[in-house]
Design a protein around this motif. Structure first.
Motif, short mmCIF file in Angstrom:
data_model
loop_
_atom_site.label_atom_id
_atom_site.label_comp_id
_atom_site.label_asym_id
_atom_site.label_seq_id
_atom_site.Cartn_x
_atom_site.Cartn_y
_atom_site.Cartn_z
N ALA A 151 3.14 55.89 11.51
CA ALA A 151 2.90 57.08 10.67
C ALA A 151 2.58 58.29 11.53
O ALA A 151 3.06 59.41 11.26
N ARG A 152 1.80 58.11 12.60
CA ARG A 152 1.47 59.21 13.49
C ARG A 152 2.72 59.73 14.21
O ARG A 152 2.97 60.93 14.27
N ALA B 172 8.14 53.14 9.55
CA ALA B 172 7.76 54.51 9.21
C ALA B 172 9.00 55.27 8.77
O ALA B 172 10.03 55.23 9.43
N PRO C 191 10.74 54.53 0.01
CA PRO C 191 10.03 54.15 1.24
C PRO C 191 10.35 52.71 1.65
O PRO C 191 10.46 51.83 0.80
N GLY D 118 5.84 59.29 13.20
CA GLY D 118 6.71 59.87 12.17
C GLY D 118 6.31 61.29 11.81
O GLY D 118 7.16 62.16 11.64
N ALA D 119 5.01 61.54 11.71
CA ALA D 119 4.53 62.89 11.39
C ALA D 119 4.86 63.86 12.51
O ALA D 119 5.27 65.00 12.27
N ALA E 8 1.48 50.12 11.88
CA ALA E 8 1.82 51.02 10.77
C ALA E 8 1.18 52.40 10.97
O ALA E 8 1.81 53.43 10.71
N GLU E 9 -0.08 52.43 11.43
CA GLU E 9 -0.75 53.71 11.68
C GLU E 9 -0.07 54.47 12.81
O GLU E 9 0.13 55.69 12.72
N ALA F 219 6.32 48.31 4.95
CA ALA F 219 5.49 48.47 6.16
C ALA F 219 5.87 47.38 7.14
O ALA F 219 6.27 46.29 6.73
#
Length: 187
Positions: free
Chosen positions: A8-9, A127, A121, A11-12, A4-5, A124
Motif C-alpha cells: 500500500a505504501r 496492491a 480491488p 502503491g501510494a 500488504a502495508e 490482499a
C-alpha cells in the motif's frame, strides 16, 4: 511492516508519481509502454535496480512449462523485498494469479490497472494502483484512443470590485422597438 502495508505504501508513492503523467490520443499499446517506462523511471528515482520484462515465478502452461512468465517491471531494493509491477488494461485473472504467486515468493506485488472503467480491488496482499484515462473511438474506426489530461486546479477568476449598477451598464443587446414607435432617447 507486513507485505500488504508495504504494498500500500509503495502503491501510494507510485500513484503520486503517475499523477503528473499526461498524454493525448494514444493507442492501448502506447499507453501500456508509457506506463511501463514511467514505472521504471519512478523505481530508478528510488535508487532501485530495474528489470523490464523480469522473469516471474509463475510457470507457463504446456508446452512451455520449461519457461516462466514475465512481469512488466521487477525492482531490486537494497533495503527491502523485491517489488514486481504488472501493468494491465484488462481485468485478467492470470495477472491476479501471477501476482499472488509473486507475493507468496516474498515479493511486493503491485498491479497497475489503467482504463476508463471501475477497477475491482485484487485480493490482499496485491496492491492496486488505479490509473484513470478517458477514451474515444479512433477516427479510422480501428479501435480506441486514450488520453490523460492535466487536472485543472485553478482558482475562480477575480471579479471587478466596486458598485456596479444597472444604470451604469452599457446596453449590449437592445430590444427593438415595435414598428411605428420611436424611443425618444434614441431619437
Amino acid at each position: 511492516m507486513d507485505q500488504a502495508e508495504e504494498g500500500a505504501r509503495i502503491g501510494a508513492a507510485l500513484t503520486g508519481w503517475l499523477g503528473r503523467l499526461t498524454f493525448t490520443d494514444q493507442t492501448s499499446d502506447e499507453v501500456t509502454v508509457l506506463l511501463i517506462d514511467s514505472v521504471a523511471a519512478w523505481a530508478m528515482a528510488q535508487g532501485w535496480r530495474v528489470y523490464r520484462r523480469a522473469a516471474s515465478v509463475m510457470p507457463l502452461p504446456p508446452p512451455y512449462e520449461h519457461r516462466h512468465s514475465i512481469v512488466d517491471v521487477g525492482c531490486a531494493r537494497p533495503d527491502g523485498a523485491p517489488v514486481v509491477v504488472e501493468v494491465d488494461h484488462s481485468d485478467r485473472q492470470r495477472s491476479v494469479e501471477k501476482l499472488r504467486l509473486e507475493a507468496e515468493a516474498g515479493r511486493i506485488a503491485v498491479w497497475l490497472r489503467w482504463g476508463d472503467r471501475r477497477f475491482e480491488p485484487p485480493p490482499a496482499p496485491i496492491a492496486l494502483v488505479p490509473f484513470r484515462v478517458t477514451s474515444r473511438p479512433d477516427r479510422e474506426g480501428s479501435g480506441r484512443r486514450y488520453s490523460r489530461l492535466p487536472a485543472t486546479d485553478r482558482p475562480a477568476p477575480a471579479h471587478l470590485g466596486g458598485d456596479v449598477r444597472l444604470g451604469g451598464q452599457v446596453d449590449l443587446f437592445p430590444t427593438p422597438e415595435p414598428e411605428g414607435r420611436v424611443d425618444p432617447a434614441r431619437g
